[in-house]
Design a protein around this motif. Structure first.
Motif, mmCIF file in Angstrom:
data_model
loop_
_atom_site.group_PDB
_atom_site.id
_atom_site.type_symbol
_atom_site.label_atom_id
_atom_site.label_comp_id
_atom_site.label_asym_id
_atom_site.label_seq_id
_atom_site.Cartn_x
_atom_site.Cartn_y
_atom_site.Cartn_z
ATOM 1 N N VAL A 13 0.854 -1.182 0.000
ATOM 2 C CA VAL A 13 0.000 0.000 0.000
ATOM 3 C C VAL A 13 0.897 1.241 0.000
ATOM 4 C CG1 VAL A 13 -1.820 -1.227 1.248
ATOM 5 C CG2 VAL A 13 -0.093 0.046 2.548
ATOM 6 N N THR A 14 0.302 2.400 0.179
ATOM 7 C CA THR A 14 1.059 3.600 0.481
ATOM 8 C C THR A 14 0.545 4.149 1.812
ATOM 9 O OG1 THR A 14 1.940 5.669 -0.405
ATOM 10 C CG2 THR A 14 -0.395 5.208 -0.832
ATOM 11 N N ASP A 15 1.018 5.326 2.198
ATOM 12 C CA ASP A 15 0.703 5.813 3.547
ATOM 13 C C ASP A 15 -0.269 6.973 3.567
ATOM 14 O OD1 ASP A 15 2.454 7.568 2.409
ATOM 15 O OD2 ASP A 15 3.850 7.647 4.088
ATOM 16 N N VAL A 43 2.032 -3.179 3.966
ATOM 17 C CA VAL A 43 3.431 -2.805 3.779
ATOM 18 C C VAL A 43 3.456 -1.540 2.933
ATOM 19 C CG1 VAL A 43 5.637 -3.457 2.748
ATOM 20 C CG2 VAL A 43 4.260 -5.177 3.927
ATOM 21 N N VAL A 44 3.894 -0.443 3.517
ATOM 22 C CA VAL A 44 4.034 0.808 2.761
ATOM 23 C C VAL A 44 5.239 0.678 1.853
ATOM 24 C CG1 VAL A 44 4.450 3.290 2.911
ATOM 25 C CG2 VAL A 44 2.922 2.172 4.557
ATOM 26 N N TRP A 45 5.016 0.777 0.557
ATOM 27 C CA TRP A 45 6.062 0.406 -0.396
ATOM 28 C C TRP A 45 7.314 1.249 -0.264
ATOM 29 C CZ3 TRP A 45 8.052 3.495 -4.285
ATOM 30 C CH2 TRP A 45 7.340 4.663 -4.596
ATOM 31 N N ALA A 47 8.560 2.626 2.481
ATOM 32 C CA ALA A 47 9.135 2.628 3.826
ATOM 33 C C ALA A 47 10.446 1.855 3.796
ATOM 34 C CB ALA A 47 8.160 2.014 4.820
ATOM 35 N N ASP A 48 11.555 2.566 3.794
ATOM 36 C CA ASP A 48 12.869 1.942 3.582
ATOM 37 C C ASP A 48 13.237 0.943 4.673
ATOM 38 O OD1 ASP A 48 13.227 3.389 1.263
ATOM 39 O OD2 ASP A 48 14.336 5.003 2.250
ATOM 40 N N GLU A 49 12.656 1.128 5.863
ATOM 41 C CA GLU A 49 13.070 0.265 6.972
ATOM 42 C C GLU A 49 12.414 -1.106 6.927
ATOM 43 O OE1 GLU A 49 9.376 2.475 8.261
ATOM 44 O OE2 GLU A 49 11.224 2.927 7.141
ATOM 45 N N THR A 50 11.471 -1.323 6.019
ATOM 46 C CA THR A 50 10.765 -2.608 5.969
ATOM 47 C C THR A 50 11.683 -3.721 5.468
ATOM 48 O OG1 THR A 50 8.687 -1.467 5.506
ATOM 49 C CG2 THR A 50 8.773 -3.822 5.015
ATOM 50 N N ASP A 51 11.690 -4.829 6.187
ATOM 51 C CA ASP A 51 12.456 -6.004 5.770
ATOM 52 C C ASP A 51 11.576 -6.830 4.831
ATOM 53 O OD1 ASP A 51 14.018 -8.233 5.430
ATOM 54 O OD2 ASP A 51 13.822 -8.935 7.507
#
Length: 308
Positions: A13-15, A43-45, A47-51
């Motif tokens: 998704v986005t935020d 999952v916000v696409w 968001a750099d911190e997402t694993d």
């Protein structure tokens, strides 16, 4: 389903969404997946911190701000593809991001609205001049939510100005004749899950003559509509053409936008394989079909995770 067998599924998704165009699907899909035992989360696409590698499957659903972050979205597709399984597949998504894919569909025998693709302002002016006193639609090959899209008289300076702005930003402008049936709101969006027709939606007219959106903002008014055998066969043919052109199996989700035109016959306006809203809030009978398809995909990919 045991805890160890519970797939972890990310719904991409986005935020931030506009109040006029919310994401209705994701809360419904997340609830259905969780009810079936999956570990499902948004999952916000960007968001750099997402694993991303922690997920068995990422399902692209509503990253609707990607047209204004296009290079970033391409980089995200690369990163996601390198770490886990993504549907629809990044290669199919890349193919579908630029509406020049319509030329491929046309070459495969799928009728589309006649379109001129203009890489310069001079090409756009020539294309507009060729339409004389007709009305035309001007839009970019990369867009979503009717961004930079307008319905004009071909000789209206605003049509040339929009095309010039598109190409000045490094884009390619599409010039199409108006389809009166489309302007009257008779477009039908036919949906397929795992290649099988599920439902159809009409969202109403969006473009105001003169270059603006009806009501000044992008607002869809989706309503379930029946389909004919001819429309369903046409959508199936379009998806077969997609498979031939991309060399990939049926997408997890697809939307084939059609209109039956007195001038051109039944045509494809778009085949959306990136992030189509499924309108699950008004098609509740489809929720189980989508959930089943996502869980089947997760089951297929889970054994592959150890090789990533």
């Amino acid at each position: 389903m045991t805890a160890s067998a519970r797939p972890r599924i990310g719904i991409v998704v986005t935020d931030e969404y506009s109040p006029e165009d919310p994401d209705h699907d994701t809360p419904i899909l997340l609830a259905a997946l969780r009810e079936r035992g999956a570990l499902a989360e948004p999952v916000v696409w960007h968001a750099d911190e997402t694993d991303l590698g922690a997920f068995d499957l990422l399902v692209i659903r509503s990253p609707w701000d990607y047209p204004v972050r296009f290079d970033e979205f391409h980089a995200w597709l690369d990163r996601a593809e390198a770490t886990t399984h993504v549907l629809n597949s990044p290669s199919m998504v890349r193919w579908n991001l630029d509406k020049r894919y319509l030329r491929g569909l046309e070459s495969a025998g799928i009728r589309v609205v006649p379109t001129q693709y203009c890489a310069t302002a001079d090409e756009a002016r020539a294309a507009l001049d060729a339409h004389g006193a007709e009305r035309v639609v001007v839009k970019p090959v990369i867009s979503g939510g009717a961004r930079d899209t307008g319905l004009f008289d071909a000789h209206d300076p605003r049509a040339a100005a929009l095309a010039a702005r598109i190409v000045a930003g490094g884009g390619v402008a599409m010039i199409q004749p108006e389809v009166p049936e489309l302007s009257a709101g008779r477009e039908k969006a036919l949906y397929a899950i795992d290649g099988h027709h599920t439902h159809a939606i009409a969202k109403g007219a969006l473009l105001e003559h003169g270059g603006s959106l009806i009501g000044g903002v992008y607002i869809e008014h989706p309503e379930p509509v029946p389909t004919t055998a001819a429309e369903r066969a046409f959508a199936e043919a379009a998806l077969r053409a997609v498979a031939e052109l991309t060399g990939e199996p049926a997408p997890l989700y697809a939307r084939v936008d059609t209109v039956d035109s007195a001038d051109f016959g039944l045509v494809a306006l778009e085949v959306e394989l990136v992030e189509p809203a499924l309108n699950l809030h008004i098609a509740p009978h489809v929720v189980g079909m989508v959930t089943d398809a996502v869980l089947r995909a997760a089951a297929r990919t889970s054994p592959l995770r150890s090789g990533l």
